[in-house]
Write a protein that holds these residues in place. Structure first.
Motif, PDB file in Angstrom:
ATOM      1  N   PRO A 126      59.040  21.146 -70.984  1.00  0.00           N
ATOM      2  CA  PRO A 126      59.487  21.340 -69.588  1.00  0.00           C
ATOM      3  C   PRO A 126      59.065  20.189 -68.689  1.00  0.00           C
ATOM      4  N   ASP A 127      59.903  19.960 -67.668  1.00  0.00           N
ATOM      5  CA  ASP A 127      59.648  18.877 -66.734  1.00  0.00           C
ATOM      6  C   ASP A 127      58.790  19.309 -65.556  1.00  0.00           C
ATOM      7  N   GLY A 128      58.763  20.625 -65.277  1.00  0.00           N
ATOM      8  CA  GLY A 128      58.036  21.103 -64.113  1.00  0.00           C
ATOM      9  C   GLY A 128      58.871  21.021 -62.852  1.00  0.00           C
ATOM     10  N   PRO A 129      58.285  21.380 -61.695  1.00  0.00           N
ATOM     11  CA  PRO A 129      59.023  21.414 -60.431  1.00  0.00           C
ATOM     12  C   PRO A 129      59.733  20.096 -60.180  1.00  0.00           C
ATOM     13  N   PRO A 130      60.959  20.137 -59.572  1.00  0.00           N
ATOM     14  CA  PRO A 130      61.637  21.340 -59.076  1.00  0.00           C
ATOM     15  C   PRO A 130      62.471  22.069 -60.125  1.00  0.00           C
ATOM     16  N   GLN A 131      62.320  21.702 -61.376  1.00  0.00           N
ATOM     17  CA  GLN A 131      63.087  22.359 -62.439  1.00  0.00           C
ATOM     18  C   GLN A 131      62.298  23.568 -62.939  1.00  0.00           C
ATOM     19  N   ASP A 132      62.371  24.640 -62.185  1.00  0.00           N
ATOM     20  CA  ASP A 132      61.500  25.777 -62.415  1.00  0.00           C
ATOM     21  C   ASP A 132      62.132  26.911 -63.220  1.00  0.00           C
ATOM     22  N   CYS A 133      63.427  26.854 -63.485  1.00  0.00           N
ATOM     23  CA  CYS A 133      64.097  27.954 -64.172  1.00  0.00           C
ATOM     24  C   CYS A 133      64.513  27.530 -65.573  1.00  0.00           C
ATOM     25  N   GLY A 134      64.512  28.485 -66.497  1.00  0.00           N
ATOM     26  CA  GLY A 134      64.779  28.162 -67.899  1.00  0.00           C
ATOM     27  C   GLY A 134      66.100  28.708 -68.392  1.00  0.00           C
ATOM     28  N   ARG A 135      66.687  27.975 -69.331  1.00  0.00           N
ATOM     29  CA  ARG A 135      67.974  28.383 -69.898  1.00  0.00           C
ATOM     30  C   ARG A 135      67.979  28.121 -71.395  1.00  0.00           C
ATOM     31  N   LYS A 136      68.842  28.831 -72.083  1.00  0.00           N
ATOM     32  CA  LYS A 136      69.119  28.492 -73.473  1.00  0.00           C
ATOM     33  C   LYS A 136      69.929  27.209 -73.486  1.00  0.00           C
ATOM     34  N   TYR A 137      69.498  26.258 -74.263  1.00  0.00           N
ATOM     35  CA  TYR A 137      70.231  25.010 -74.421  1.00  0.00           C
ATOM     36  C   TYR A 137      70.429  24.814 -75.915  1.00  0.00           C
ATOM     37  N   ASN A 138      71.664  25.093 -76.392  1.00  0.00           N
ATOM     38  CA  ASN A 138      71.929  25.169 -77.824  1.00  0.00           C
ATOM     39  C   ASN A 138      70.969  26.178 -78.453  1.00  0.00           C
ATOM     40  N   SER A 139      70.083  25.758 -79.352  1.00  0.00           N
ATOM     41  CA  SER A 139      69.191  26.707 -80.027  1.00  0.00           C
ATOM     42  C   SER A 139      67.764  26.645 -79.507  1.00  0.00           C
ATOM     43  N   VAL A 140      67.538  25.873 -78.415  1.00  0.00           N
ATOM     44  CA  VAL A 140      66.197  25.761 -77.848  1.00  0.00           C
ATOM     45  C   VAL A 140      66.257  26.132 -76.365  1.00  0.00           C
ATOM     46  N   ILE A 141      65.165  25.850 -75.647  1.00  0.00           N
ATOM     47  CA  ILE A 141      65.073  26.184 -74.229  1.00  0.00           C
ATOM     48  C   ILE A 141      64.867  24.910 -73.429  1.00  0.00           C
ATOM     49  N   ALA A 142      65.572  24.820 -72.321  1.00  0.00           N
ATOM     50  CA  ALA A 142      65.415  23.685 -71.408  1.00  0.00           C
ATOM     51  C   ALA A 142      65.235  24.224 -69.995  1.00  0.00           C
ATOM     52  N   ASP A 143      64.541  23.466 -69.144  1.00  0.00           N
ATOM     53  CA  ASP A 143      64.402  23.896 -67.763  1.00  0.00           C
ATOM     54  C   ASP A 143      65.421  23.169 -66.892  1.00  0.00           C
ATOM     55  N   ALA A 144      65.623  23.709 -65.691  1.00  0.00           N
ATOM     56  CA  ALA A 144      66.616  23.154 -64.780  1.00  0.00           C
ATOM     57  C   ALA A 144      66.316  23.644 -63.377  1.00  0.00           C
ATOM     58  N   ARG A 145      66.943  23.005 -62.387  1.00  0.00           N
ATOM     59  CA  ARG A 145      66.823  23.492 -61.017  1.00  0.00           C
ATOM     60  C   ARG A 145      67.457  24.874 -60.927  1.00  0.00           C
ATOM     61  N   CYS A 146      66.783  25.779 -60.258  1.00  0.00           N
ATOM     62  CA  CYS A 146      67.278  27.161 -60.161  1.00  0.00           C
ATOM     63  C   CYS A 146      68.599  27.240 -59.408  1.00  0.00           C
ATOM     64  N   SER A 147      68.911  26.210 -58.613  1.00  0.00           N
ATOM     65  CA  SER A 147      70.150  26.196 -57.829  1.00  0.00           C
ATOM     66  C   SER A 147      71.368  25.783 -58.650  1.00  0.00           C
ATOM     67  N   GLU A 148      71.147  25.292 -59.865  1.00  0.00           N
ATOM     68  CA  GLU A 148      72.279  24.937 -60.726  1.00  0.00           C
ATOM     69  C   GLU A 148      73.007  26.216 -61.158  1.00  0.00           C
TER      70      GLU A 148
END
Length: 240
Positions: free
Chosen positions: A209-231
Protein backbone atom coordinates in the motif's frame (compact mmCIF):
# COMPACT_ATOMS: atom_id res chain seq x y z
CA UNK A 1 -45.86 9.41 7.84
CA UNK A 2 -45.11 10.04 4.16
CA UNK A 3 -41.94 8.07 3.61
CA UNK A 4 -43.22 5.70 0.98
CA UNK A 5 -44.95 6.45 -2.31
CA UNK A 6 -47.87 4.45 -3.67
CA UNK A 7 -46.55 3.07 -6.92
CA UNK A 8 -49.24 0.78 -8.25
CA UNK A 9 -52.18 -1.36 -7.23
CA UNK A 10 -50.96 -4.83 -6.38
CA UNK A 11 -53.45 -7.74 -6.35
CA UNK A 12 -53.07 -9.81 -3.21
CA UNK A 13 -55.63 -12.47 -3.99
CA UNK A 14 -59.11 -12.91 -2.60
CA UNK A 15 -58.82 -11.84 1.03
CA UNK A 16 -62.44 -12.81 1.67
CA UNK A 17 -61.47 -16.40 0.91
CA UNK A 18 -59.23 -16.59 3.96
CA UNK A 19 -60.70 -19.39 6.06
CA UNK A 20 -61.14 -19.32 9.84
CA UNK A 21 -58.20 -21.67 10.40
CA UNK A 22 -55.82 -19.40 8.48
CA UNK A 23 -57.14 -16.33 10.27
CA UNK A 24 -56.62 -18.06 13.63
CA UNK A 25 -53.11 -19.06 12.56
CA UNK A 26 -52.29 -15.44 11.74
CA UNK A 27 -53.77 -14.22 15.01
CA UNK A 28 -51.70 -16.68 17.04
CA UNK A 29 -48.59 -15.57 15.18
CA UNK A 30 -49.36 -11.94 15.94
CA UNK A 31 -49.90 -12.70 19.61
CA UNK A 32 -46.43 -14.23 19.69
CA UNK A 33 -45.10 -11.21 17.83
CA UNK A 34 -46.46 -8.91 20.53
CA UNK A 35 -44.94 -10.98 23.34
CA UNK A 36 -41.52 -11.72 21.88
CA UNK A 37 -39.20 -9.38 20.00
CA UNK A 38 -37.47 -10.27 17.82
CA UNK A 39 -40.18 -12.82 17.06
CA UNK A 40 -41.35 -14.79 14.08
CA UNK A 41 -44.71 -14.37 12.41
CA UNK A 42 -46.34 -16.79 10.01
CA UNK A 43 -48.37 -14.91 7.42
CA UNK A 44 -50.14 -15.57 4.14
CA UNK A 45 -50.03 -19.21 3.08
CA UNK A 46 -48.60 -20.40 6.39
CA UNK A 47 -45.37 -21.62 4.79
CA UNK A 48 -43.09 -18.62 5.27
CA UNK A 49 -41.51 -17.12 8.37
CA UNK A 50 -41.36 -13.35 8.88
CA UNK A 51 -38.66 -12.00 11.19
CA UNK A 52 -39.15 -8.88 13.34
CA UNK A 53 -36.77 -5.98 12.79
CA UNK A 54 -36.54 -2.18 12.72
CA UNK A 55 -35.78 -0.51 9.39
CA UNK A 56 -35.00 3.12 8.54
CA UNK A 57 -37.67 4.96 6.57
CA UNK A 58 -35.50 5.63 3.51
CA UNK A 59 -34.74 1.92 3.12
CA UNK A 60 -38.42 1.01 3.43
CA UNK A 61 -39.26 3.62 0.78
CA UNK A 62 -36.65 2.47 -1.75
CA UNK A 63 -37.78 0.50 -4.78
CA UNK A 64 -41.33 -0.70 -5.28
CA UNK A 65 -43.67 0.00 -2.35
CA UNK A 66 -47.39 0.12 -1.70
CA UNK A 67 -49.18 1.74 1.24
CA UNK A 68 -52.46 1.10 3.04
CA UNK A 69 -53.91 3.55 5.57
CA UNK A 70 -55.84 2.66 8.73
CA UNK A 71 -55.04 -1.04 8.42
CA UNK A 72 -54.65 -3.28 11.48
CA UNK A 73 -51.45 -5.25 11.83
CA UNK A 74 -53.12 -8.59 11.16
CA UNK A 75 -54.45 -7.30 7.82
CA UNK A 76 -51.07 -5.83 6.91
CA UNK A 77 -49.46 -9.22 7.59
CA UNK A 78 -52.07 -10.94 5.43
CA UNK A 79 -51.41 -8.53 2.55
CA UNK A 80 -47.69 -9.27 2.78
CA UNK A 81 -48.29 -13.01 2.91
CA UNK A 82 -50.42 -12.89 -0.23
CA UNK A 83 -47.98 -10.66 -2.13
CA UNK A 84 -45.70 -12.36 -4.64
CA UNK A 85 -43.10 -9.58 -4.52
CA UNK A 86 -43.03 -8.13 -0.99
CA UNK A 87 -39.85 -8.96 0.94
CA UNK A 88 -40.65 -6.63 3.83
CA UNK A 89 -43.73 -5.19 5.51
CA UNK A 90 -43.92 -2.43 8.11
CA UNK A 91 -46.74 -1.21 10.31
CA UNK A 92 -46.95 1.93 12.42
CA UNK A 93 -49.92 4.01 13.59
CA UNK A 94 -52.28 2.21 11.22
CA UNK A 95 -50.03 2.67 8.18
CA UNK A 96 -49.11 -0.57 6.39
CA UNK A 97 -46.21 -0.46 3.93
CA UNK A 98 -45.16 -3.35 1.72
CA UNK A 99 -41.69 -3.11 0.18
CA UNK A 100 -39.63 -5.14 -2.27
CA UNK A 101 -36.46 -4.32 -0.28
CA UNK A 102 -34.79 -7.57 0.81
CA UNK A 103 -33.24 -6.69 4.17
CA UNK A 104 -32.07 -9.01 6.91
CA UNK A 105 -33.27 -8.90 10.50
CA UNK A 106 -31.84 -6.26 12.85
CA UNK A 107 -31.01 -3.94 9.97
CA UNK A 108 -30.82 -0.38 11.34
CA UNK A 109 -28.74 1.30 8.62
CA UNK A 110 -30.09 4.19 6.58
CA UNK A 111 -31.57 7.51 7.68
CA UNK A 112 -34.83 8.68 9.21
CA UNK A 113 -36.93 7.18 11.97
CA UNK A 114 -36.91 3.42 12.42
CA UNK A 115 -40.14 1.62 11.59
CA UNK A 116 -41.25 -1.68 13.15
CA UNK A 117 -41.06 -4.15 10.26
CA UNK A 118 -40.94 -7.84 9.42
CA UNK A 119 -38.68 -9.39 6.79
CA UNK A 120 -38.62 -12.75 5.02
CA UNK A 121 -34.90 -13.13 5.57
CA UNK A 122 -33.30 -14.33 8.81
CA UNK A 123 -29.85 -13.09 9.86
CA UNK A 124 -26.96 -14.24 7.69
CA UNK A 125 -29.23 -15.74 5.04
CA UNK A 126 -27.97 -15.55 1.46
CA UNK A 127 -30.86 -14.38 -0.72
CA UNK A 128 -31.18 -12.89 -4.22
CA UNK A 129 -29.62 -10.77 -5.59
CA UNK A 130 -26.79 -12.11 -3.37
CA UNK A 131 -25.03 -15.28 -4.50
CA UNK A 132 -23.88 -18.06 -2.21
CA UNK A 133 -20.17 -18.54 -2.92
CA UNK A 134 -19.62 -21.26 -0.32
CA UNK A 135 -16.52 -20.74 1.83
CA UNK A 136 -15.84 -17.45 0.05
CA UNK A 137 -19.02 -15.76 1.34
CA UNK A 138 -22.35 -14.40 0.12
CA UNK A 139 -21.82 -11.68 -2.48
CA UNK A 140 -23.62 -9.26 -4.78
CA UNK A 141 -21.95 -7.09 -7.43
CA UNK A 142 -24.16 -4.10 -8.39
CA UNK A 143 -23.97 -3.00 -12.01
CA UNK A 144 -22.93 0.60 -11.32
CA UNK A 145 -19.60 2.12 -10.32
CA UNK A 146 -19.37 4.29 -7.20
CA UNK A 147 -16.88 5.81 -4.82
CA UNK A 148 -15.87 3.63 -1.88
CA UNK A 149 -18.15 5.42 0.60
CA UNK A 150 -21.13 5.57 -1.77
CA UNK A 151 -20.69 1.89 -2.54
CA UNK A 152 -20.61 1.07 1.14
CA UNK A 153 -23.81 3.05 1.75
CA UNK A 154 -25.47 1.14 -1.08
CA UNK A 155 -24.43 -2.19 0.43
CA UNK A 156 -25.75 -1.10 3.83
CA UNK A 157 -29.11 -0.21 2.30
CA UNK A 158 -29.39 -3.92 1.44
CA UNK A 159 -28.51 -5.05 4.96
CA UNK A 160 -24.96 -5.87 3.89
CA UNK A 161 -21.54 -4.18 3.77
CA UNK A 162 -18.53 -4.07 1.48
CA UNK A 163 -17.03 -7.54 1.16
CA UNK A 164 -14.55 -8.82 3.75
CA UNK A 165 -13.69 -12.37 2.59
CA UNK A 166 -12.65 -14.63 5.46
CA UNK A 167 -10.91 -17.04 3.06
CA UNK A 168 -9.11 -15.04 0.40
CA UNK A 169 -8.02 -18.15 -1.47
CA UNK A 170 -11.66 -19.20 -1.83
CA UNK A 171 -12.49 -15.62 -2.78
CA UNK A 172 -9.91 -15.68 -5.58
CA UNK A 173 -11.53 -18.82 -6.97
CA UNK A 174 -14.98 -17.23 -6.73
CA UNK A 175 -13.77 -14.02 -8.41
CA UNK A 176 -12.37 -16.04 -11.33
CA UNK A 177 -15.42 -18.25 -11.72
CA UNK A 178 -17.81 -15.30 -11.41
CA UNK A 179 -15.73 -13.29 -13.89
CA UNK A 180 -15.56 -10.28 -11.58
CA UNK A 181 -14.15 -7.06 -13.08
CA UNK A 182 -10.44 -6.39 -12.65
CA UNK A 183 -11.03 -3.58 -10.12
CA UNK A 184 -13.66 -3.97 -7.40
CA UNK A 185 -13.92 -2.08 -4.11
CA UNK A 186 -13.67 -4.30 -1.03
CA UNK A 187 -14.18 -3.58 2.66
CA UNK A 188 -10.68 -2.16 3.21
CA UNK A 189 -9.93 1.26 4.71
CA UNK A 190 -6.60 2.56 5.96
CA UNK A 191 -4.98 -0.85 5.26
CA UNK A 192 -7.50 -2.65 7.47
CA UNK A 193 -10.50 -4.81 6.72
CA UNK A 194 -13.78 -3.45 8.06
CA UNK A 195 -13.67 -6.13 10.77
CA UNK A 196 -10.58 -4.40 12.21
CA UNK A 197 -7.91 -6.88 11.08
CA UNK A 198 -4.88 -5.75 9.07
CA UNK A 199 -4.66 -6.76 5.44
CA UNK A 200 -1.96 -9.42 5.15
CA UNK A 201 1.18 -8.13 3.44
CA UNK A 202 1.16 -11.06 1.02
CA UNK A 203 -2.18 -9.95 -0.42
CA UNK A 204 -1.02 -6.51 -1.56
CA UNK A 205 0.02 -5.81 -5.13
CA UNK A 206 3.66 -4.88 -5.76
CA UNK A 207 4.27 -1.30 -4.63
CA UNK A 208 1.16 -1.17 -2.43
CA UNK A 209 0.00 0.00 0.00
CA UNK A 210 0.97 3.57 -0.72
CA UNK A 211 -0.79 5.14 2.26
CA UNK A 212 -2.71 8.44 2.33
CA UNK A 213 -4.43 9.77 0.35
CA UNK A 214 -4.93 6.29 -1.11
CA UNK A 215 -6.83 5.00 1.88
CA UNK A 216 -9.36 2.59 0.33
CA UNK A 217 -8.70 -0.93 -0.93
CA UNK A 218 -9.90 -2.82 -3.97
CA UNK A 219 -9.45 -6.15 -5.64
CA UNK A 220 -6.97 -5.70 -8.44
CA UNK A 221 -6.90 -8.88 -10.53
CA UNK A 222 -6.01 -11.54 -7.91
CA UNK A 223 -4.39 -9.22 -5.35
CA UNK A 224 -5.28 -6.04 -3.44
CA UNK A 225 -4.36 -2.48 -4.33
CA UNK A 226 -5.16 0.80 -2.61
CA UNK A 227 -6.66 3.87 -4.23
CA UNK A 228 -8.22 7.23 -3.47
CA UNK A 229 -11.64 6.65 -1.93
CA UNK A 230 -13.10 9.22 -4.36
CA UNK A 231 -12.29 7.04 -7.38
CA UNK A 232 -15.21 5.15 -8.91
CA UNK A 233 -15.05 1.39 -9.31
CA UNK A 234 -17.42 -1.51 -9.16
CA UNK A 235 -17.97 -2.66 -5.58
CA UNK A 236 -18.80 -5.97 -3.96
CA UNK A 237 -21.42 -6.29 -1.21
CA UNK A 238 -21.43 -9.16 1.27
CA UNK A 239 -23.93 -10.46 3.82
CA UNK A 240 -22.29 -11.85 6.94
Amino acid sequence: MTCCGLHSAIPFGDQSAMGPQRALFLLLGLLLLGLLRPARLVAGDGEGWWYATSVAEDIVAAGQTVEFSQVPLVTCAAYAGHSSWAQLFCHRDGLCVLSEQAVVRDNSTGSGDLMPCWTKHPPSSCFPPFEDAGEAGCFYLPESKMTWFAGRDHCKSLGADLAVPTDFGAFRTYATNANLPQDVWLGIYDQEWLNGSRVARALWARGDPDGPPQDCGRKYNSVIADARCSETWYFLCEIK
